[in-house]
Design an enzyme around this catalytic site. Structure first.
Site, PDB file in Angstrom:
ATOM      1  N   PHE A 165       0.861  -1.188   0.000  1.00 20.51           N
ATOM      2  CA  PHE A 165       0.000   0.000   0.000  1.00 20.51           C
ATOM      3  C   PHE A 165       0.899   1.240   0.000  1.00 20.51           C
ATOM      4  CE2 PHE A 165      -2.120  -3.387   2.382  1.00 20.51           C
ATOM      5  CZ  PHE A 165      -3.317  -3.528   1.683  1.00 20.51           C
ATOM      6  N   ASP A 222       0.822   0.030   5.046  1.00 24.84           N
ATOM      7  CA  ASP A 222       0.019   1.180   5.479  1.00 24.84           C
ATOM      8  C   ASP A 222      -1.315   1.124   4.743  1.00 24.84           C
ATOM      9  OD1 ASP A 222      -0.956   3.594   6.373  1.00 24.84           O
ATOM     10  OD2 ASP A 222       0.341   4.814   5.111  1.00 24.84           O
ATOM     11  N   CYS A 250      -4.519   3.805  10.276  1.00 28.00           N
ATOM     12  CA  CYS A 250      -5.361   4.966  10.582  1.00 28.00           C
ATOM     13  C   CYS A 250      -6.675   4.526  11.216  1.00 28.00           C
ATOM     14  CB  CYS A 250      -5.615   5.791   9.327  1.00 28.00           C
ATOM     15  SG  CYS A 250      -6.443   4.882   7.985  1.00 28.00           S
TER      16      CYS A 250
END
Length: 388
Positions: free
Chosen positions: A256, A320, A346
């Site tokens: 990613f 990520d 996140c």
């Protein structure tokens, strides 16, 4: 009277008797009638638009209690999966450092929407946007009025190397007068690029020089509406954690990879996998120009995650993923034999879900670095190091 002990995931304070109180802080007291009496960690919100504006949910918290909220979000997500891990001190981005944001505009209004609403809060001040971006709000309001904007449009702002980058979606003014108005606006306000997208793809109307974002010391072409970490401080914190996590690795897979936020900061040879073509092509071009040992691949890691055999070719893995996490990739990660995995997230909930699968396969969470770069919001980020 009840004491507010902590702030829950959606921003409400939780009292020792189980009641929830909006706009409260740890140390506040809650009367029988539900009135919040401010305590030592309850600050006066700095912005006139709070709490109507949905850009912030927690301006009533001082830095100490906000940092505790960020850490508690991560610890609670881990606890829900039966996990624990060492948490490092939280790194918070300062006010007025957001270099990427999406505002909304319609009929003379521009700003964030109200919490859980489509209503636009007309922005007259902001304590999270970087000054060069906030400086464009009033001029953009005037520009849209001149161009006759009536239906809603989204205004994607980013601070690139050359200055502010603007992408307006849902509105594409036509004609000579509109073109002259856009050109004049960009010249007056030092805009690096102005693009519009009415549903057929981004069309650049102004870009005197190619727009880039520097990542790991490498200027990378920045696509209109491209992704970058919300603050420079947040990016630096996450990159530093990842670089520390994979120190000594000679070959690293960056999954990613996006535009290369971590790719260009990593040591040795780097394989970079990314599903978005525009981001991957920008990464590939930047690596080629600088002669970096980066090997990009266009790959949808949800449909075609790396296999265990492929992962085992590397000394370390960096990933990520978006908010959904990396469920499809987690099974192979759990079974691989690389030395270290650095997981940037996140979303503490999807991270904890993936971490559970890895811990069950013998991995251990060495440490977690919490990062609060979306200041005064309930959005939390982290970087974690997995070892066997």
């Amino acid at each position: 009277m009840s004491l507010i002990l902590r702030v829950a995931a959606r921003g409400d304070g939780v009292a020792d008797d189980g009641r929830h109180a909006p706009l409260s802080a740890p140390g506040d007291t809650l009367t029988e009638a539900g009135e919040v009496v401010p305590g030592p960690h309850h600050q006066t919100p700095p912005c006139r638009h709070f709490p109507a504006c949905g850009g912030c949910q927690l301006q009533q918290l001082d830095d100490e209690s906000y940092a505790a909220f960020v850490a508690d979000r991560i610890a609670s997500a881990l606890d829900a999966q039966g996990l624990t891990a060492p948490l490092r001190p939280v790194l918070l981005s300062p006010p007025n450092t957001r270099r990427r944001a999406t505002l909304h505009a319609e009929r003379g209004l521009i700003g964030f929407t109200a919490e859980a609403s489509h209503q636009i809060v007309d922005m007259r001040e902001c304590h999270i946007l970087a000054p060069p971006l906030f400086a464009l709000v009033a001029p953009l309001r005037a520009l849209f009025q001149r161009l006759g904007l009536k239906r809603r449009a989204d205004v994607h702002l980013a601070l690139a190397d050359q200055g502010p980058d603007i992408l307006v979606t849902g509105f594409a003014p036509q004609g000579l007068e509109a073109a002259e108005a856009l050109t004049g606006f960009c010249e007056r306000h030092g805009v690096a690029r102005f693009s519009v997208d009415d549903g057929l793809g981004a069309e650049t109307r102004w870009e005197p020089q190619p727009v880039t974002i520097t990542l790991g010391g490498v200027p990378v072409g920045f696509p209109p509406g491209g992704f970058l970490q919300a603050t420079r401080e947040g990016e630096d914190a996450l990159v530093a954690a990842v670089v520390e996590a994979v120190a000594g690795a000679k070959t690293v897979a960056d999954l990613f990879a996006g535009l290369g936020t971590f790719t260009f900061a990593l040591p040795g040879k780097v394989y970079a996998a990314e599903g978005a073509r525009d981001a991957l092509f920008a990464l590939k071009a930047a690596a080629h120009i600088r002669g970096r040992a980066v090997f990009p691949e266009h790959r949808d890691l949800y449909r075609r995650p790396l296999t265990t055999v492929e992962l085992n070719r590397f000394d370390a893995i960096v990933l990520d993923p978006p908010r959904a996490g990396a469920r499809e990739q987690a099974a192979a990660l759990a079974a691989c034999t690389v030395g270290t995995i650095a997981y940037v997230s996140c979303n503490p909930s999807s991270f904890a879900r993936d971490a559970k699968a890895m811990v069950a396969a013998g991995w251990r969470i060495d440490w977690i670095q919490p990062v609060g770069q979306f200041r005064w919001s309930t959005h939390v980020e982290l970087a974690a190091r997995f070892v066997r």
